[in-house]
Design a protein around this motif. Structure first.
Motif, PDB file in Angstrom:
ATOM      1  N   LYS A  58      63.091 119.619  83.488  1.00 26.94           N
ATOM      2  CA  LYS A  58      63.765 119.085  82.325  1.00 26.94           C
ATOM      3  C   LYS A  58      64.162 120.217  81.383  1.00 26.94           C
ATOM      4  CE  LYS A  58      61.140 114.767  82.557  1.00 26.94           C
ATOM      5  NZ  LYS A  58      60.160 113.886  81.871  1.00 26.94           N
ATOM      6  N   THR A 103      74.969 118.755  73.638  1.00 25.14           N
ATOM      7  CA  THR A 103      74.574 117.438  74.152  1.00 25.14           C
ATOM      8  C   THR A 103      75.771 116.584  74.564  1.00 25.14           C
ATOM      9  OG1 THR A 103      74.574 116.420  71.941  1.00 25.14           O
ATOM     10  CG2 THR A 103      72.544 117.504  72.674  1.00 25.14           C
ATOM     11  N   VAL A 146      72.423 117.786  80.946  1.00 21.81           N
ATOM     12  CA  VAL A 146      71.574 116.800  80.281  1.00 21.81           C
ATOM     13  C   VAL A 146      70.433 117.545  79.596  1.00 21.81           C
ATOM     14  CG1 VAL A 146      70.051 114.812  80.551  1.00 21.81           C
ATOM     15  CG2 VAL A 146      72.117 115.009  81.956  1.00 21.81           C
ATOM     16  N   HIS A 200      67.112 117.293  77.828  1.00 20.94           N
ATOM     17  CA  HIS A 200      66.012 116.333  77.712  1.00 20.94           C
ATOM     18  C   HIS A 200      65.455 116.286  76.294  1.00 20.94           C
ATOM     19  CE1 HIS A 200      62.410 114.056  78.643  1.00 20.94           C
ATOM     20  NE2 HIS A 200      61.666 115.031  78.128  1.00 20.94           N
ATOM     21  N   ARG A 201      65.308 117.470  75.684  1.00 20.77           N
ATOM     22  CA  ARG A 201      64.740 117.521  74.336  1.00 20.77           C
ATOM     23  C   ARG A 201      65.355 118.678  73.575  1.00 20.77           C
ATOM     24  NH1 ARG A 201      60.007 117.830  75.731  1.00 20.77           N
ATOM     25  NH2 ARG A 201      59.310 119.933  75.155  1.00 20.77           N
ATOM     26  N   ALA A 238      72.234 111.267  68.861  1.00 19.46           N
ATOM     27  CA  ALA A 238      71.832 109.977  69.436  1.00 19.46           C
ATOM     28  C   ALA A 238      73.042 109.157  69.862  1.00 19.46           C
ATOM     29  CB  ALA A 238      70.995 109.204  68.419  1.00 19.46           C
ATOM     30  N   SER A 264      74.464 111.295  73.087  1.00 17.60           N
ATOM     31  CA  SER A 264      73.529 111.570  74.182  1.00 17.60           C
ATOM     32  C   SER A 264      72.203 110.876  73.907  1.00 17.60           C
ATOM     33  CB  SER A 264      73.314 113.085  74.333  1.00 17.60           C
ATOM     34  OG  SER A 264      72.427 113.372  75.392  1.00 17.60           O
ATOM     35  N   PRO A 265      72.145 109.581  74.122  1.00 16.73           N
ATOM     36  CA  PRO A 265      70.926 108.819  73.819  1.00 16.73           C
ATOM     37  C   PRO A 265      69.704 109.322  74.583  1.00 16.73           C
ATOM     38  CG  PRO A 265      72.792 107.349  74.242  1.00 16.73           C
ATOM     39  CD  PRO A 265      73.235 108.718  74.642  1.00 16.73           C
ATOM     40  N   GLU A 266      69.930 109.954  75.749  1.00 15.07           N
ATOM     41  CA  GLU A 266      68.805 110.442  76.555  1.00 15.07           C
ATOM     42  C   GLU A 266      68.164 111.705  75.990  1.00 15.07           C
ATOM     43  OE1 GLU A 266      72.610 111.761  78.735  1.00 15.07           O
ATOM     44  OE2 GLU A 266      71.963 110.287  77.268  1.00 15.07           O
ATOM     45  N   THR A 267      68.810 112.323  74.995  1.00 13.90           N
ATOM     46  CA  THR A 267      68.273 113.547  74.390  1.00 13.90           C
ATOM     47  C   THR A 267      67.365 113.201  73.210  1.00 13.90           C
ATOM     48  OG1 THR A 267      70.247 114.821  75.001  1.00 13.90           O
ATOM     49  CG2 THR A 267      68.841 115.729  73.261  1.00 13.90           C
ATOM     50  N   LYS A 268      66.136 113.669  73.278  1.00 14.02           N
ATOM     51  CA  LYS A 268      65.193 113.481  72.188  1.00 14.02           C
ATOM     52  C   LYS A 268      65.299 114.676  71.244  1.00 14.02           C
ATOM     53  CE  LYS A 268      61.922 111.091  75.215  1.00 14.02           C
ATOM     54  NZ  LYS A 268      60.551 111.110  75.798  1.00 14.02           N
ATOM     55  N   GLU A 320      59.190 122.070  82.636  1.00 12.01           N
ATOM     56  CA  GLU A 320      60.302 122.182  81.690  1.00 12.01           C
ATOM     57  C   GLU A 320      60.908 123.584  81.716  1.00 12.01           C
ATOM     58  OE1 GLU A 320      59.007 118.898  78.305  1.00 12.01           O
ATOM     59  OE2 GLU A 320      58.525 121.018  77.976  1.00 12.01           O
TER      60      GLU A 320
END
Length: 535
Positions: free
Chosen positions: A3, A33, A39, A41-42, A63, A66-70, A105
């Motif tokens: 990730k 993002t 992608v 991840h964080r 958000a 890229s909703p998958e990115t924290k 990671e």
């Protein structure tokens, strides 16, 4: 696949924008993002408290695309983002507390945003592996429009993974080692290991270096080569200053090293800078450092540690930022135990200590050094000088045998090659000439007749020598040997009369030695001149 975790500062200017027009410009943090081929991840988003509103806007924008990115906002306590110490300390605290998981990671360190100071600190943290990841450099697109994504590049600071760079480093190191060895292809494994490490230390450190080994083993030569290497790398721009501490005796020793002020003592009619000041921004080679007196050792320790010292008779400190290389043929550890050498000074110069083996312990290196010396003397003489095949084989056979003592080490070999090159008729060293040279070397290395001792029949006419008793002759040979080992008449006198001088109300060792030599028609100059003629 691991990730991807991006670590980077908020771009207070590049990432800014509140109206809908913000989507028409390139915002580096958001753009990372927005990519379809990446992608994240964080995102560890570093910021200072006064930019909290901008951080909240970025969290919302990321958000939406890229909703998958924290996004994990990280507030750093930095009052001045242009203060290097403050920024580095804050990043160091963050890195040491962060729960890195490199097995699962992959960390990308975003160096596009933040002040220049922040970018430099991120680079240094990644280089030191406090941030175990790759540098991420992003850039805007060539054309402006909606959804400005731009480009990015990853930089791995592990230079060993870049073959061209690795090859260049290896070539640079090889060239540096060749410089230290003057291009001589030495074969002795121990010596080659020593030279390799000295090369690494020389270009990476300014700490003192201690070279140990017998007289003539090449300590002075190597010290000068280290200086040339550092100067070629622009790590040093001062002078190379060489001092034989055995020549520094009495009241003048401190003055020679540390200088003096006008009127410091009788005869000090002008001020003197001293050798340490001459070596400012350069390299100071103190050969035979074990011969320094106690006072000079204490002053030298201060000069090494603080780069400042007091000239003799002076009340104001002066400075000299020199690198030190020390040389000695003595076992300084024993001198420390015996109280002849300061323990704290030895500890200070004993960080990088190397023992240079004598020539007799390096028989495999005699041939390459022979070729080097012969080429050098050929250049000096202005004509090509070569061995005949038989002569070369005979000389090397003797030179590498146990019969060749090489008590003077490379000085002996250099003198031998010089004699052969000078006497070679037509530039050809014959078999007969080698026989003569081998016989000369054998006589030179006989007991009582090594490289520092000359038979007195070369100093005193045969008719006068016949009138000297064997007892006096043996004593005279010992005195001459001490003279040749000493730097001056006074030095030789102190060594010869070390016991009796303590029982005399007043002593003049030099005068006593001068009178002794005169009994045989000799003087200091004649003894030294004869010595030079045989080297």
């Amino acid at each position: 696949m691991k990730k991807i975790v991006v670590i980077g500062f908020v771009g207070t200017q590049l990432d800014s924008g509140k109206t809908s027009g913000r989507w028409e410009k390139w915002r580096p943090t958001v753009a990372l993002t927005q990519r379809e081929d990446l992608v994240v991840h964080r995102f560890e988003l570093l910021y200072t408290h006064r930019h909290l509103a901008l951080v909240e806007q970025l969290v919302a924008d990321i958000a939406s695309v890229s909703p998958e990115t924290k996004v994990h906002p990280v507030a750093l306590d930095i009052a001045d983002p242009w203060d290097f110490g403050e920024v580095y300390s804050a990043l160091f605290d963050f890195a040491t507390a962060y729960p890195f998981n490199t097995d699962e990671e992959a960390y990308w360190i975003h160096i596009t945003t933040g002040t220049h100071v922040a970018q430099i600190c991120l680079f240094l943290m990644a280089e030191a592996r406090y941030l175990p990841g790759l540098l991420l450099q992003s850039s805007p697109p060539k054309r402006h429009g909606i959804n400005q994504v731009g480009d990015y590049a990853l930089i791995d600071l592990d230079l060993s993974k870049y073959d061209p760079i690795a090859r260049r480093f290896a070539r640079e190191q090889s060239d540096a080692i060749a410089l230290l060895k003057s291009g001589i292809a030495t074969r002795n494994e121990h010596f080659n290991r020593v030279i390799t490490e000295i090369e690494q230390v020389a270009v990476r450190s300014r700490a003192p270096i201690l070279l140990m080994g017998p007289t003539g083993a090449g300590k002075s030569f190597l010290a000068r080569r280290v200086y040339e290497l550092k100067k070629a790398r622009r790590q040093i721009d001062g002078r190379f200053v060489e001092v034989n501490c055995a020549t520094l005796r009495g009241d003048g020793a401190a003055s020679a090293l540390f200088g003096h002020v006008k009127g410091a003592f009788t005869g000090a009619v002008t001020a003197r800078g001293g050798l340490l000041r001459s070596a400012d921004r350069g390299l100071l080679f103190l050969d035979e450092i074990g011969e320094l007196g106690a006072d000079e050792q204490a002053m030298l320790l201060k000069a090494i540690e603080e780069k400042t010292f007091f000239p003799v008779g002076g009340d104001l400190e002066v400075g000299s930022d020199f690198q030190l290389i020390a040389g000695t043929h003595r076992d300084l550890r024993r001198d420390v135990i015996a109280g002849r050498f300061r323990e704290d000074l030895f500890a200070r110069i004993n960080l990088w200590t190397y023992s240079l083996p004598g020539l007799a312990q390096r028989p495999g290196d005699i041939e390459p050094n022979l070729d080097y010396l012969l080429a050098r003397h050929s250049a000096e003489l202005g004509r090509m000088v070569r061995f005949s095949k038989e002569a070369r084989q005979k000389y090397l056979s003797f030179a590498t045998s146990p019969a060749a003592r090489w008590t003077g080490n490379f000085r002996d070999l250099g003198a031998s090659v010089m004699r052969l090159a000078t006497l070679a008729d037509g530039g050809r060293i014959s078999d007969a000439l080698v026989d003569t040279e081998i016989a000369r070397l054998r006589r030179q290395w006989e007991p009582g007749g090594d490289a520092r001792t000359e038979c007195i029949d070369r100093l005193i006419p045969a008719e006068d020598l016949a009138k000297i008793d064997l007892f006096d002759r043996l004593q005279l040979e010992s005195v001459i040997r001490i003279c040749r080992e000493s730097a001056s008449l006074s030095d030789a006198g102190r060594r010869l009369f070390a016991v009796s001088r303590s029982t005399r109300a007043s002593s003049n060792d030099a005068d006593r030695l001068r009178k002794y030599l005169a009994r045989f028609g000799l003087n200091w100059k004649s003894v030294q001149a004869a010595d030079l003629a045989t080297r």
